[in-house]
Write an enzyme that holds these catalytic residues in place. Structure first.
Site, PDB file in Angstrom:
ATOM      1  N   SER A  27       0.796  -1.228   0.000  1.00 56.04           N
ATOM      2  CA  SER A  27       0.000   0.000   0.000  1.00 56.04           C
ATOM      3  C   SER A  27       0.828   1.278   0.000  1.00 56.04           C
ATOM      4  CB  SER A  27      -0.925   0.015   1.226  1.00 56.04           C
ATOM      5  OG  SER A  27      -1.760  -1.093   1.219  1.00 56.04           O
ATOM      6  N   ASP A 253      -9.009  -3.622   3.577  1.00 60.53           N
ATOM      7  CA  ASP A 253      -7.753  -4.363   3.450  1.00 60.53           C
ATOM      8  C   ASP A 253      -7.503  -5.245   4.663  1.00 60.53           C
ATOM      9  OD1 ASP A 253      -4.892  -4.784   2.506  1.00 60.53           O
ATOM     10  OD2 ASP A 253      -4.537  -3.701   4.361  1.00 60.53           O
ATOM     11  N   HIS A 370      -1.787  -9.570  -0.672  1.00 60.68           N
ATOM     12  CA  HIS A 370      -2.399  -8.800  -1.750  1.00 60.68           C
ATOM     13  C   HIS A 370      -2.386  -9.614  -3.041  1.00 60.68           C
ATOM     14  CE1 HIS A 370      -0.926  -4.978   0.522  1.00 60.68           C
ATOM     15  NE2 HIS A 370      -1.986  -5.529   1.086  1.00 60.68           N
TER      16      HIS A 370
END
Length: 440
Positions: A27, A253, A370
């Site tokens: 991120s 997230d 991710h």
């Protein structure tokens, strides 16, 4: 779960999310891309790819500025609203320059980095752009001297202040803003009692760390993302020059990392509500709204489910390998991997609709990772048509700046009579998950 989709264009172009040194992004690097307009290394915020993670001495000379800074420098009001801590990866890329996204306060920094002159991210929040008009989210503990009791949880040690330098950054901010219509709040009642017309600067820190999941939120003490967005816009829109607001549904997230699909998707629905509320408070004629993700997750939705099947329900078919049922939502990896007596757990024997149920995962990990695929970007308002086809992620702030007549490229503004009316109001970031996968 409702999905209004009030903010979507008919077209949904994808964005490439990789970092300069990572196929599957983090991120910090992605936030730097979509806020500062340059690709960056994973784990670093507000610096170019010439900066090396953990190496403080590679910071100087490699700093890059964000669209929030460009907007502020041209006289617009600016704000940050997040459900994570305000010095987390995504919001920090808007104001900080750090070779490590985890340097939340000086307590998390090595002595060498401090000696070399690097600043922690909480400090940079107040010093790099001293007059950010609105800041709301979590992260109180990083603003107070070490061992200072938290105002909301005075008996819980893990929520105590962390700063080794003894500084009280909240008090410093309050002292600086006391004659500028500045207000500090730490709970919902204080926030909603404010008259936005009489507030020019707002600092709201509602939890010591991240804000709680919306499904678990204390609705009496903690504001929702939608409530924070509404107050922010009502304060910022008073500026006749317009404003820029970064909104992050950051706990989407976290829900996925923890394998808690229900928490993640309810966070996504709350983001949808926030964008819808922003839509009501602004005009499509002078407001460019952009909604996207910084990256995806290894999250899938399948099983040949019929229309109307509960999103958290089972596939209508059993596995033809182990003859056990499975949920429509699954993860490629994460904490939901579970073997019982040498075989896959039979999900029909447990409460798979429970809020914190860990969806089954193919590979055991303590934290789900991710994903590396492209993510969608949605936009509406002035020059929204510039989002089309496949784009690199760092394209986003340049389009927004072009539409707003801020930043370096402003030659087109003087020749367009209507340019003064073009100002991006909401850059709503559906953090860390593809929007097209996220909503229904």
């Amino acid at each position: 779960m409702s999905c209004t989709h009030s903010w979507m264009q008919s077209s949904t172009p994808p964005l490439a999310t990789y970092n300069t040194n990572a196929q599957v992004a983090d991120s910090a690097g992605t936030a730097t891309a979509f806020l500062c307009g340059v690709k960056a290394n994973e784990g670093t915020v507000g610096v170019s790819a010439a900066a090396v993670r953990f190496q403080c001495n590679t910071t100087k000379g490699n700093e890059v500025t964000s669209i929030l800074r460009w907007a502020k420098d041209t006289g617009k009001s600016v704000g940050i609203v997040t459900t994570t801590r305000v010095n987390h990866a995504t919001p920090s890329a808007a104001y900080a320059h750090s070779v490590n996204r985890d340097w939340y306060s000086d307590n998390e920094m090595p002595a060498e980095a401090l000696q070399d002159g690097c600043k922690d991210i909480a400090r940079q929040l107040f010093e790099n752009i001293p007059n950010i008009d609105v800041i709301m989210g979590g992260g109180r503990k990083f603003m107070f001297p070490k061992n200072t009791s938290d105002v909301e949880y005075p008996k819980i040690g893990k929520h105590n202040g962390t700063r080794n330098d003894g500084r009280n950054l909240v008090q410093e901010w309050t002292d600086r803003m006391k004659d500028k219509k500045g207000h500090y709040v730490w709970n919902k009642k204080q926030l909603l009692s404010l008259n936005p017309d009489k507030v020019d600067y707002l600092l709201g820190l509602f939890e010591p760390l991240d804000m709680t999941y919306d499904l678990e939120r204390n609705t009496e003490t903690d504001p929702s993302l939608t409530e924070m967005v509404e107050v922010a816009i009502k304060i910022l829109r008073k500026n006749p020059s317009g404003f820029y607001l970064l909104v992050e549904g950051g706990r989407i997230d976290h829900g996925h990392h923890e394998g808690k699909a229900k928490q993640a998707l309810h966070e996504a629905v709350e983001l949808d509500r926030a964008v819808s509320r922003a839509d009501l408070l602004t005009s499509i004629h002078d407001t460019l709204t952009v909604v996207t993700a910084d990256h995806s997750h290894t999250f899938s939705f399948g099983g040949y489910t019929p229309r109307g099947n509960p999103i958290f329900g089972l596939s209508p078919f059993l596995s033809d390998i182990d003859q056990k049922p499975y949920t429509a939502i699954l993860y490629g990896n994460g904490p939901g991997y579970k073997i019982v007596n040498g075989v896959r757990e039979n999900v029909s024997t447990i409460d798979y609709k429970e809020n914190n149920y860990l969806a089954q995962a193919a590979v055991p990990l303590s934290s789900e990772t991710h994903g590396g695929e492209d993510v969608a970007v949605f936009a509406k308002g002035p020059l929204a048509h510039l989002f089309h086809g496949v784009h690199e992620q760092h394209y986003i702030p340049h389009v927004m700046a072009y539409a707003a007549c801020i930043g370096q490229n402003r030659e087109h503004c003087s020749s367009r009579a209507s340019s003064a009316g073009l100002h991006p109001v909401l850059s709503s970031i559906a953090a860390l998950l593809t929007v097209t996968r996220l909503l229904c």
